[in-house]
Design a protein around this motif. Structure first.
Motif, PDB file in Angstrom:
ATOM      1  N   THR A 245       0.838  -1.208   0.000  1.00  0.00           N
ATOM      2  CA  THR A 245       0.000   0.000   0.000  1.00  0.00           C
ATOM      3  C   THR A 245       0.868   1.252   0.000  1.00  0.00           C
ATOM      4  O   THR A 245       0.541   2.243  -0.659  1.00  0.00           O
ATOM      5  N   LEU A 271      -7.641  -4.363  -1.023  1.00  0.00           N
ATOM      6  CA  LEU A 271      -7.622  -3.276  -0.031  1.00  0.00           C
ATOM      7  C   LEU A 271      -8.805  -3.384   0.925  1.00  0.00           C
ATOM      8  O   LEU A 271      -8.653  -3.169   2.136  1.00  0.00           O
ATOM      9  N   GLY A 287      -4.517   0.580   4.504  1.00  0.00           N
ATOM     10  CA  GLY A 287      -5.473   0.337   3.435  1.00  0.00           C
ATOM     11  C   GLY A 287      -6.414   1.508   3.219  1.00  0.00           C
ATOM     12  O   GLY A 287      -6.683   1.901   2.077  1.00  0.00           O
ATOM     13  N   LEU A 290      -4.658   4.480   1.454  1.00  0.00           N
ATOM     14  CA  LEU A 290      -4.524   4.299   0.007  1.00  0.00           C
ATOM     15  C   LEU A 290      -5.875   4.459  -0.685  1.00  0.00           C
ATOM     16  O   LEU A 290      -5.967   5.078  -1.748  1.00  0.00           O
TER      17      LEU A 290
END
Length: 441
Positions: A245, A271, A287, A290
């Protein structure tokens, strides 16, 4: 009494230097070294202090005024020692007393404390030269590993990459040495369609630790390399997933970002799987961070909605830590900007009660996101929304918001939303719905 103290918690007492040196409590500085010239005579004390940035420093080195290591210690007639610039500033403010004892000064002469200066200089120079030696050793080892990686394959390559990953993660000088030594292009060349996950995981870990330039990013956004990153994100360990990530986020933030390469169903599924893993809060944060970056692009938002991200994120909200909660709310707010995102929120039975509960909780950012999401659903189904929201305590929360010190835009939105909520009630019933006790409960 401890000679060492943290920089933000110094007691300010000046201890006996001779005893300190004799007892060896100043971290390896002995009386035979203090008065002698060392290689560090050419070094600048201020630069050494700045570059070392030590958390713990002997308390006798600390100026009691600003609690920083002294570079030019001077002693007053009271016997107390201070940094010259600090005590001069004290005098310039009209004080004619000793800052530590508050005694009136019968003599304002500043006597250089040369013994303490040499002690400070020697202590910091030893630390500094040791740091430099270790830095040189680290740089040399990085270059050795780069040369090794050009020659070996299989398990030997994995072991070399593991060591490089550890060194690079721990030392800024190692990261610089790797970049300067052409290691980034070598790392990039190791990623491809036939790269094993063992090798790929370590390479991604190394690259995720570096500040990549534009050219390096362009080399890494090739479809085959991105495909490998996505595969490893879905199948790797939690540490590897976080490294993925970090690297993907770095590539997405580049000027030459190619959305079509990262517009991957598999990437978004991976993700979402990461953020739902409650065992690893660090993975949830990575996660979500991102996902928020990717939500800057409408195509990604549409794909997220299509894989059911809205309902999954709503279910996660109640169990998230504050930093993760804010990220999740910002993502939901972004998804609510799309018609399909609003419909998905409308279909979540607990979305409205949760958003109402988050109003005026933790920070104004939470309130702003929650109110924006409520508005999005309201526009879609005003009558249905208002009944559910008011029963959840929205009216009272909005009244509190209007009376609070929040920003004017939030107040305006609250007032408009409150007006909309009142349309389905008589005045008497609506007033009863606005009671603060309902909100508190």
């Amino acid at each position: 009494m401890s000679m060492f103290c943290k920089r933000d918690g110094v007691d300010g007492q000046i201890l006996d230097l001779d005893t300190a040196v004799k007892d060896g409590v100043l971290g390896g500085v002995d009386s035979g070294v203090v008065g002698t010239a060392v290689v560090g005579e050419k070094l600048d004390l201020g630069r050494m202090i700045e570059e070392l940035d030590l958390c713990e420093v002997p308390s006798v080195f600390i100026c009691p005024i600003y609690l920083e290591p002294m570079q030019d210690p001077v002693t007053l007639c009271t016997g107390q020692t201070y940094e010259r610039s600090n005590i001069l500033k004290w005098f310039s403010l009209g004080h004619l007393t000793c800052p530590t004892t508050m005694q009136e000064l019968w003599d304002d002469t500043l006597t250089p404390n040369t013994t303490l200066y040499r002690l400070i200089f020697t202590w910091f120079s030893q630390k500094y030269l040791l740091m430099k030696k270790r830095s040189e050793d680290v740089q040399g080892r990085v270059l050795e590993l780069v040369e090794t990686l050009k020659k070996v394959k299989g398990q030997a390559r994995v072991l070399a990459l593991k060591e490089l990953h550890q060194v690079v993660a721990a030392h800024a000088t190692a990261r610089k040495a790797l970049i300067d030594g052409g290691g980034v292009s070598l790392m990039s060349s190791l990623l491809g369609p036939f790269t094993s996950h063992a090798v790929g995981s370590e390479v991604i870990g190394v690259l995720g630790s570096l500040n990549l330039d534009c050219e390096s990013k362009r080399n890494l956004v090739q479809p085959a390399k991105v495909s490998l990153m996505v595969d490893i994100l879905n199948e790797g360990s939690i540490e590897t997933k976080i490294n993925c990530t970090r690297l993907i986020r770095t590539l997405i933030e580049g000027k030459d970002f190619q959305l079509e390469i990262f517009r991957s169903h598999s990437l978004l599924v991976g993700l979402m799987r990461l953020v739902k893993d409650k065992r690893h809060t660090n993975g949830i944060f990575a996660g979500l961070r991102l996902l928020r970056t990717m939500c800057l692009h409408s195509e990604v938002k549409s794909l997220l909605v299509s894989i059911g991200a809205v309902s999954q994120l709503v279910e996660l909200l109640s169990g998230l830590e504050p930093d993760c909660l804010e990220l999740a709310l910002s993502i939901l707010d972004a998804l609510a900007s799309l018609p399909e995102g609003r419909f998905a929120l409308k279909d979540c039975s607990n979305a409205i009660p949760i958003m109402v509960k988050l109003l005026m909780r933790v920070s104004e950012n939470y309130t702003q996101y929650a109110l924006s999401i409520l508005w999005s659903v309201c526009k879609l189904a005003p009558e249905e929304f208002s009944l559910i929201a008011v029963e959840a305590g929205l009216a009272a929360k909005l009244l509190l918001l209007i009376q609070s010190n929040c920003n004017p835009i939030l107040k305006q939105q609250s007032a408009e939303l409150l007006k909309l909520c009142s349309l389905n009630y008589s005045d008497t019933i609506f007033i009863s719905k606005c009671k603060l006790t309902r909100t508190i409960q």
